[in-house]
Enzyme design. Sequence first.
Site, PDB file in Angstrom:
ATOM      1  N   LYS A   1       0.859  -1.185   0.000  1.00 48.73           N
ATOM      2  CA  LYS A   1       0.000   0.000   0.000  1.00 48.73           C
ATOM      3  C   LYS A   1       0.895   1.235   0.000  1.00 48.73           C
ATOM      4  O   LYS A   1       1.913   1.266   0.703  1.00 48.73           O
ATOM      5  CB  LYS A   1      -0.885  -0.024   1.250  1.00 48.73           C
TER       6      LYS A   1
ATOM      7  N   SER B   1      -9.679   1.682   3.061  1.00 46.96           N
ATOM      8  CA  SER B   1      -8.818   2.486   2.222  1.00 46.96           C
ATOM      9  C   SER B   1      -7.770   1.686   1.465  1.00 46.96           C
ATOM     10  O   SER B   1      -7.192   2.169   0.497  1.00 46.96           O
ATOM     11  CB  SER B   1      -8.105   3.525   3.083  1.00 46.96           C
TER      12      SER B   1
ATOM     13  N   SER C   1      -9.813  -0.782   7.280  1.00 48.53           N
ATOM     14  CA  SER C   1      -9.249  -0.582   5.942  1.00 48.53           C
ATOM     15  C   SER C   1      -8.526  -1.770   5.340  1.00 48.53           C
ATOM     16  O   SER C   1      -8.134  -1.722   4.176  1.00 48.53           O
ATOM     17  CB  SER C   1      -8.302   0.621   5.948  1.00 48.53           C
TER      18      SER C   1
END
Lengths: 490, 485
Positions: free
Chosen positions: B80, B155, B179
């Site tokens: 990420k 997210s 997330s």
Amino acid sequence: MTWEVVIGLEVHAELTTRTKMFCGCPTTFGASPNTQTCPICLGMPGTLPVINRRAIEFGVRTALAFNCRINTACRFARKHYYYPDMPKNFQISQYEEPLAEDGWLEIDVQGGTKRIGIQRLHMEEDVGKLIHDGTLETAPSSRVDFNRAGVPLMETVSKPELRSPEEAAAYLRAFRSVLMYLGVCDGNMEEGSMRCDANISLRRPGATELGTKVEIKNLNSFRNAQRALEFEVKRQAQALEAGEKIVQETRLFDADKGYTRSMRSKEYAHDYRYFPEPDLVPLKLEGAFVDGIRAALPELARAQQQRFVAQYGLPAYDAGILTQSRALAGYYEAAVSALAPGGSTASPASAKAVANWIMSELLRVVPGDDERAIAESPVPPAHLAGLIALIDDGTISGKIAKDVFEKMVRSREDARTIVQREGLTQVADTGAIAAIVDQVIAANPKAIADFKAGKTAAAKSLVGQVMKATQGKANPAIVNTLIEEKLAKV
Amino acid sequence: MTDPTRLTAHELTDAFRSGAATPSAVTEAYLGRIAKLDGKVRAYLTVTDGRARAAAAASDARYRAGKPLGPLDGVPISYKDVLSTRGVKTTCGSRILESWVPPFDATVVTRLAAAGVVPLGKSNMDEFAMGSSTEHSAFQLTANPWDLARVPGGSSGGPAAAVAGDLAAISLGTDTGGSIRQPGAFCGIVGMKPTYGRVSRYGLVAFASSLDQIGPFAKDVRDAALVLRAIAGVDPADATSVDVPVPDYAASLGEGMRGLRVGVLEYDTAGMDPDVQRAVTAAIDVLKGLGATTQAVTLPTADHGLAAYYIIAPAEASSNLARYDGVKYGLRALGKDLIDMESRTRAAGFGAEVKRRIMLGTYALSSGYYDAYYGKAQKVRTLIRRDFDAAFEHVDVIVGPTTPGVAFKHGEKEDPLAMYLNDVFTVPANLSGNPGISVPCGFSTSGLPIGLHLVGRAFDEATILRVAYAYEQATTWRTRRPELA
Ligand SMILES: [Zn+2]
């Protein structure tokens, strides 16, 4: 009209730990800009702080010396405001749970001593420095040096118990002495190692309510602190006597012009939005950790001063000067013990002699509060003791000794080496001096005649001539005796 | 052999050890697939093909020498874009860090590099991890591989879509309010949030420091166990990491359900997708069939979790994001003076959702409001932690749905409050710090994946992995895969 002055001081002291408060960067002063930084103290995204145990130890040491209560569980908090010298735009500080609270510091006041309460002592990180191309107002651009960002800072807040600008200056002196004795701060106000803000208000004598206070920033020396406060006392008194109200505000002291001026409200009106620092867990100060620091606390200046009076028979004045720094006091004791070989006790006379030499000679050469300069003194304690020993055993006169001291300062040699090489040994051989006395008397018939005529001053001139002929090396007591004897016979 | 991008990490390393495949060949297969298909999924913000090839070649050599570094050596991974990577852009999905290249690696990146992984690149996310759909990325919309018109969740939508779409074998995400687990559920893969303090946050660009935690996405539970083992453990650079021994999670996976007490979460079904309810109920029956005893569990304060979360997380974010001012790094807008420059930089650099949360958080911490908001939210947090502690006196794991619904369409949830409701089941474990995992438990009538949420005791990731594994092995959901080509 008379007014009672009420002053409280906030002192920020940079701690002399090797590394910064929350990262491993060095804390050395004066390095080229941004060479003592890392991702953490630059506040780069993703970095986290880690507490410097040594800084906490220094804080606890100071808090104990100030007789504070150590909070066994303290924590850090974030203090927010936007300023470009602060990498994260928040400062890791302490708010509701400081390291220590409720202590006191003893200061000298006219006719005695006084305890000034200490409200709290907490730890935080220092900020960087802005370098403006010109003044803040006119600079087309400014640069930031983050070397100082993250240096451990200890903030100590006094209670509003100081009653005059002189007391405030005395507080700062005593404060600095404690920090330097503890070895936690170098006390250098010009380099910003110690910075002071003051709160000051006036009230009617006997009033219990405090007057409206004004904060004064930028007090970067003892003298400036006192000057700024003296100015402020006058300004507030005039205002009050003219029936005006004091505005609660922050004022900046302009040391060049000698007055305080109001800062624009924008410069200080902040809502700091404190909240507990989530990247650090609460700090648990275990009893054993605190006890260990307490047990290792050094003797502080005031205690040492009293001991010097009791142990060495020194006047309080001398003891006060000698304890202006831990290094100087250490120097003194090293010299005294060098004069008392094998663990014997130095005589009060030699203890006083060492004090005199330090006060009248050494302190002309080395600043007494400069730890480093004393440690690197061109005349180390053993050399000073050696010089005094040569006077005591009659090898040199006190007058010659002053010249020898000057030479020791220049060459860093010990006294004996200089005295021997330069033949400065005092002539104590009565026979040798007698021969010179005879020569001088023979060469000065007029002086003899004057003496006979009752002018006793003529004898002094003869002594002077003998000393001159021996280049000051003759023992003055022997010369006097011989001259007296000879003149009695003529 | 079959397409290697379909394999799990442990299947890949089996193949590497037997010589049936090499890390370089598999890396090429992944890079080829990314080149061909990521235009559709848009999981990646940066593809680090050079670094991937170099790491794969080094891994090849270790296998040739018979000395692989461990069970993840040569496995292609995606990070990420909130995890710092030395020399590689780390944007956090934000304009303000569009060109930010960190000079250091996050601890998890260092640890995985030491385990021999192959870094394929950095994947998309909601800006600064604020969102539940990855639609708040400043750069691109990421598609759900099961239905390209839908969101992958957020997210961590990029790393989830990468694993679900076979664009990475494993990936790392971060979970502040759900997330990892929510996109794991939306994308039909395993997503795990470890206990707060289990994995070092050093190098994770902070959103909400007291809630953020890094965790794995994987194609099966065993892979998640292997990745967790590689990244977990105390780190001197993170004062909030905790020194608790890290067990060999993979070794205890097969211990089964016997003797385990499963707490079935009682929840408000209003607004729930009935398909999700049905799938979760069926999953609980599977666990019973495997020998677990069950009992109902309530978390009385959890109802207030979302409210507390939307005070605490924005408050911390408003502080963490204060550093982006144009002075030191990242975007700098021109202004007439310092304050103007900073204001313009932040106005141009942050998106609407980030600004909204900075405003919320700044307000919550303001003088005079602190006690009413931040102080009270912290009290709720303490109560939620107590709720979990009380529940775990009677049960070993708490089971429920990961999300109220399945993946929604891009643009479907424009109201921020509707978006926030996605986190209702996942947020409590962030507030309490407990570990949670989402494991696939079926599909909606429209064919979209559903996640089963398991929460365990603090630092007892082993038990939720063991339960997830038992469930996974007893079902066949993982054999259904999205078709991208
Ligand atoms: Zn540093």
